[in-house]
Design a protein around this motif. Sequence first.
Motif, PDB file in Angstrom:
ATOM      1  N   SER A  62       0.694  -1.355   0.288  1.00  0.00           N
ATOM      2  CA  SER A  62      -0.745   0.048   0.391  1.00  0.00           C
ATOM      3  C   SER A  62       1.082   1.184  -0.342  1.00  0.00           C
ATOM      4  N   ASN A  63      -0.180   2.274   0.268  1.00  0.00           N
ATOM      5  CA  ASN A  63       1.062   3.754   0.515  1.00  0.00           C
ATOM      6  C   ASN A  63       1.235   4.020   2.073  1.00  0.00           C
ATOM      7  N   LEU A  64       1.370   2.666   2.342  1.00  0.00           N
ATOM      8  CA  LEU A  64       1.669   3.384   3.557  1.00  0.00           C
ATOM      9  C   LEU A  64       3.766   2.782   3.858  1.00  0.00           C
ATOM     10  N   ARG A  65       4.080   4.219   4.249  1.00  0.00           N
ATOM     11  CA  ARG A  65       5.569   3.949   3.954  1.00  0.00           C
ATOM     12  C   ARG A  65       6.225   2.431   4.994  1.00  0.00           C
ATOM     13  N   TRP A  66       7.219   2.641   4.670  1.00  0.00           N
ATOM     14  CA  TRP A  66       7.473   1.266   6.258  1.00  0.00           C
ATOM     15  C   TRP A  66       8.175   1.967   7.527  1.00  0.00           C
ATOM     16  N   GLN A  67       8.377   3.296   7.642  1.00  0.00           N
ATOM     17  CA  GLN A  67       8.400   3.827   8.680  1.00  0.00           C
ATOM     18  C   GLN A  67       7.318   4.189   8.988  1.00  0.00           C
ATOM     19  N   ASP A  68       6.614   4.228   8.668  1.00  0.00           N
ATOM     20  CA  ASP A  68       5.103   4.836   9.248  1.00  0.00           C
ATOM     21  C   ASP A  68       4.832   3.471   9.773  1.00  0.00           C
ATOM     22  N   ALA A  69       4.928   2.543   8.944  1.00  0.00           N
ATOM     23  CA  ALA A  69       4.099   1.228  10.148  1.00  0.00           C
ATOM     24  C   ALA A  69       5.360   0.408  11.022  1.00  0.00           C
ATOM     25  N   ASN A  70       6.474   0.672  10.596  1.00  0.00           N
ATOM     26  CA  ASN A  70       7.262   0.577  11.630  1.00  0.00           C
ATOM     27  C   ASN A  70       6.844   1.626  13.080  1.00  0.00           C
ATOM     28  N   SER A  71       6.993   2.874  13.025  1.00  0.00           N
ATOM     29  CA  SER A  71       6.051   3.861  13.811  1.00  0.00           C
ATOM     30  C   SER A  71       5.523   3.083  14.253  1.00  0.00           C
ATOM     31  N   ARG A  72       4.216   3.092  13.362  1.00  0.00           N
ATOM     32  CA  ARG A  72       2.791   2.069  14.826  1.00  0.00           C
ATOM     33  C   ARG A  72       3.097   0.881  15.118  1.00  0.00           C
ATOM     34  N   ILE A  73       3.733  -0.363  14.673  1.00  0.00           N
ATOM     35  CA  ILE A  73       4.195  -1.554  15.136  1.00  0.00           C
ATOM     36  C   ILE A  73       4.634  -0.870  16.228  1.00  0.00           C
ATOM     37  N   LEU A  74       5.877  -0.752  16.828  1.00  0.00           N
ATOM     38  CA  LEU A  74       6.687  -0.391  17.761  1.00  0.00           C
ATOM     39  C   LEU A  74       6.167   0.877  18.267  1.00  0.00           C
TER      40      LEU A  74
END
Length: 327
Positions: A62-74
């Motif tokens: 998706s257009n969710l950047r890995w940086q944003d995914a990383n931040s959300r999960i952590l």
Amino acid sequence: MNRRKFLDSTLKAISAASCVPFLAHPLDALASRQSASPSRNTNAPRPQLAITMDDPNLKLDSNLRWQDANSRILKALDSRNVRAALFVCGMRVDEYDGSKLVSAWDQAGHQICNHSYSHLNYCGRTPYADFAVDFLKNEKIIAPYHNKTLLFRYPFLKEGDTADKRDRFRALLKESGYRVGHVTIDASDWYVNQRMADRLIKEPKFNIQPYRDYLITHLLDRASFYRQLAIDVLGRDIRHTLLIHYNTLNALVLPDVMAAFETAGWQWIDASLAFQDDVFRLQPKTLPAGESLVWALAAETGRFKDRLRYPGEDDVYEEPKMKAVGL
């Protein structure tokens, strides 16, 4: 629709979906409920489980950047003050940004574990020699991290289709100081995410809330199944490890997933504590080898054939259910 338009519209759909009354914002909707971290009392009567996450990936669907995914999960994990185990597949992070992704987990105190380099299926045509080389290749990927942990997770949870392949690789793990990073609660979260991504390609404005709801129901159902199976096989509760994947859906709704498990009576614990349970030292002699550790232990007894299916979890089980509810 070209890829840029799709990515832009997908992000808009994700943002809109995270504003529905129940979900609100994936990180903020449950903030008030998440402010108090659960107790780490290891003698608590509640069933205990840890999060183990496979396949950190720089290229999400998706257009969710890995940086944003990383931040959300952590942030979701930190909100419960728990440390997970991250099982790294080298080919997905073998570039400069990959080291930044994994470093964020390492610095947050999560275990950094080996999930092979190429994600080969050891119950397929892959011979022992190729699988062993691929395992050792991934050592270079996880070697730099302070919290590198000598746990190996087989891709697809497949541990070999012959006794020779199974036992030779187990011997290599032992020689290398590794143990298997077993899953006790297996699930098909990856497939729910895949169907959501496919849906958003066709309907970029589709609300993702039903996929969130399906995921939570699915994970709780599988947790209940494997917990009861473990009690019936071993005569006791064990510390469980839940398998989920690094993907868009989990990045968006992990706070909701964690809250749902707590409401259902589960207690989150660190992965390092979960893997201390003696059950993780067992080596079932099943063939083909693998699946959830609980599944394999049950199969080894020969007493639970009416409750086991092969493979333990897969898209073929979830596809008709999701189609039935329009997903």
